[in-house]
Design an enzyme around this catalytic site. Structure first.
Site, PDB file in Angstrom:
ATOM      1  N   ALA A  11       4.797  23.988  51.613  1.00 33.93           N
ATOM      2  CA  ALA A  11       4.467  22.874  50.722  1.00 33.93           C
ATOM      3  C   ALA A  11       3.483  23.236  49.618  1.00 33.93           C
ATOM      4  O   ALA A  11       3.362  22.505  48.638  1.00 33.93           O
ATOM      5  CB  ALA A  11       3.905  21.701  51.531  1.00 33.93           C
ATOM      6  N   ARG A  16      -3.213  30.384  42.979  1.00 36.41           N
ATOM      7  CA  ARG A  16      -3.658  31.746  42.697  1.00 36.41           C
ATOM      8  C   ARG A  16      -2.557  32.626  42.123  1.00 36.41           C
ATOM      9  O   ARG A  16      -2.820  33.696  41.574  1.00 36.41           O
ATOM     10  CB  ARG A  16      -4.243  32.381  43.964  1.00 36.41           C
ATOM     11  N   LYS A  23       4.939  28.890  44.794  1.00 32.63           N
ATOM     12  CA  LYS A  23       4.614  30.155  45.450  1.00 32.63           C
ATOM     13  C   LYS A  23       5.734  30.691  46.332  1.00 32.63           C
ATOM     14  O   LYS A  23       6.126  31.853  46.212  1.00 32.63           O
ATOM     15  CB  LYS A  23       3.329  30.005  46.286  1.00 32.63           C
ATOM     16  N   ASP A 103       5.117  31.916  53.143  1.00 35.60           N
ATOM     17  CA  ASP A 103       4.687  32.985  52.231  1.00 35.60           C
ATOM     18  C   ASP A 103       4.452  34.296  52.963  1.00 35.60           C
ATOM     19  O   ASP A 103       3.691  35.142  52.515  1.00 35.60           O
ATOM     20  CB  ASP A 103       3.424  32.570  51.467  1.00 35.60           C
ATOM     21  N   ASN A 170      -6.071  35.972  62.816  1.00 34.66           N
ATOM     22  CA  ASN A 170      -4.979  35.030  63.020  1.00 34.66           C
ATOM     23  C   ASN A 170      -3.980  35.203  61.884  1.00 34.66           C
ATOM     24  O   ASN A 170      -4.320  35.056  60.712  1.00 34.66           O
ATOM     25  CB  ASN A 170      -5.545  33.605  63.030  1.00 34.66           C
ATOM     26  N   ASN A 228      -0.513  35.428  48.427  1.00 33.26           N
ATOM     27  CA  ASN A 228      -1.230  34.353  47.740  1.00 33.26           C
ATOM     28  C   ASN A 228      -1.457  34.630  46.261  1.00 33.26           C
ATOM     29  O   ASN A 228      -1.875  33.735  45.527  1.00 33.26           O
ATOM     30  CB  ASN A 228      -2.576  34.105  48.422  1.00 33.26           C
ATOM     31  N   LYS A 351      34.015  42.315  29.050  1.00 34.46           N
ATOM     32  CA  LYS A 351      33.469  40.984  29.308  1.00 34.46           C
ATOM     33  C   LYS A 351      34.595  40.028  29.720  1.00 34.46           C
ATOM     34  O   LYS A 351      35.575  39.878  29.008  1.00 34.46           O
ATOM     35  CB  LYS A 351      32.750  40.475  28.060  1.00 34.46           C
TER      36      LYS A 351
END
Length: 457
Positions: A11, A16, A23, A103, A170, A228, A351
């Site tokens: 969420a 950062r 993120k 993340d 942790n 992060n 193409k």
């Protein structure tokens, strides 16, 4: 077997990252971080996966559609607050719930499976995944009793000096008895430095209730990396790239220089294929056996057959057959189909076209919006003129056609089977099969014209 559930925390906006992209949607080796996490949990025989979304919820859902259920956390007030939003879906169900952050793209399915098995064998009510960090700043610390059992988990900002010296951290990944988890979440308070509801507080509540709480330590800290910022994103990309390359080499693929080779997570490559330096292979590309790719080539969302050579070329969203030779410096643009034994040579662009078996465009040609049959030769400088400034039109070249050098085929036009186009022609009308077509101005030689020009000077 104990039923398993998963809650993915996705969420947060990730301020950062300093990005307009949320993120968990930042890609690592071609796939959003959160999709790596969900794909790995799907390998664990999970009954139900619930992803907690907030910022960018609708975009996140598009990537995970069909892989997860979703709940919306409109206001982000901490990890316990996030997990609580899954209550309407998971409350009262018997089993084990894995909670993991969206993340953490590097965490392996094998590690999550080991965590779940340890939790189940220990008959624990909660198990936290831990790791040893050389630089634990910013991580919550695992505080153990003298007998090695978990006493509590303390966030870095709330830890005292002694607790901050602990290097067992942790990782933010947990297993819980599902029924107990949702009963205890209501007891979590936000009386801490951040004023948030921390999921690790569930551990302390369970400890005070004399419930069995354990910790499983993974030997690889790097796979628990939480992304992060852009620095961590770069590190995650580096680690996963090495993993992917190592796996391909173990599967029989030769990477001449793994350090300069970038392969996305979902790419499949057959054995005895050689990937040369500077090559980038992206998306859901599938490459067959005994191919040579590179150097300095880029393939994206394309299929390549066995025994094909692609040198210094770009291929996107296309299909290439077997025994094909492409490049150097060719560009195969989206929606192209190159059949077996075709040659697409240097400075040729294709193409949205189909080129039949054994046909050749050896150099300096443009093939756009075209259907090219088998055994066709497109001479140097051949062009399908497909665009009138407003619309695109089809050029159809049937089998065994020879197109001479420097020819323009002005679409819409069909060149019949076995026809011969004279060099330097501009073809604006259909050509019957087996016909010779000459579409160039009559040559005129003006005798002594240069001398006349000199006299005028």
């Amino acid at each position: 077997m104990t039923k398993r559930f998963a809650v993915i925390l996705a969420a947060g906006q990730g301020t950062r990252m300093k990005s307009k992209l949320y993120k968990v949607l930042h890609p690592v080796c071609g796939k959003p971080m959160v999709e790596h996490v969900v794909d790995n949990t799907s390998k664990l025989k999970v009954e139900q996966t619930v992803t907690v979304v907030g910022h960018g919820a609708e975009i996140v859902k598009t990537y995970l559609e069909g892989k997860s259920d979703f709940v919306l956390q409109e206001e982000q007030l901490g990890t316990a607050h996030a997990v609580k939003h899954a209550k309407d879906i998971l409350y009262g169900k018997k089993g084990t719930t894995l909670v993991i952050c969206g993340d953490t793209p590097l965490i392996k399915a094998e590690t999550m499976e080991a965590l779940l098995k340890y939790h189940e064998v220990q008959k624990a009510k909660a198990t936290v995944l831990t790791a040893i960090a050389e630089q634990p700043d910013g991580y919550g610390r695992i505080i153990r009793n003298s007998d090695g059992s978990v006493e509590k988990i303390v966030e870095h900002k709330d830890a005292n000096e002694e607790e901050r010296n602990v290097n067992e951290i942790n990782t933010g990944t947990y297993c819980f008895d599902n029924e107990i988890l949702f009963n205890v979440l209501d007891q979590v308070s936000n009386e801490n430095t951040q004023g948030e509801y921390y999921l690790p507080d569930v551990i302390e509540i369970l400890k005070h209730a004399n419930e069995h709480v354990t910790a499983y330590q993974t030997p690889e800290f790097e796979e628990t990396l939480g992304v992060n910022d852009r620095v961590a994103l770069s590190e995650a990309e580096r680690i996963m790239t090495q993993r992917i390359n190592d796996q391909h080499m173990r599967n029989g693929v030769t990477l001449k220089d793994p350090m300069s080779t970038y392969i996305d997570a979902d790419v499949i490559i057959g054995s005895d294929t050689i990937i040369l330096p500077g090559t980038i292979i992206q998306g859901k590309t599938v490459i067959g056996e005994d191919c040579i790719i590179g150097p300095n080539s880029e393939l994206k969302n394309s299929n390549v057959g066995d025994n094909t050579i692609i040198r210094q070329s770009v291929i996107h969203d296309s299909t290439v057959g077997m025994h094909v030779n492409i490049g150097p410096f060719a560009h195969i643009r989206p929606e192209s189909i190159i059949h077996d034994e075709v040659k697409v040579g240097n400075f040729v662009e294709v193409k949205k076209s189909e080129i039949g078996k054994r046909s050749k465009a050896s150099h300096l040609s443009y093939v756009g919006d075209a259907e090219v049959g088998s055994d066709v030769n497109l001479g140097c400088g051949s062009i399908t003129v497909n665009y009138d400034g407003k619309n695109k039109f089809l050029t159809k070249i049937e089998d065994n056609v020879f197109v001479g050098c420097n020819s323009n085929l002005v679409a819409p036009v069909t060149i019949g089977k076995g026809a011969f186009i004279a060099a330097g022609s501009t073809i604006t009308r259909d050509v019957p099969g087996e016909a010779l077509s000459i579409g160039r101005a009559k040559q005129v030689n003006k005798e002594n014209y240069v001398k006349k020009l000199n006299l005028n000077n």
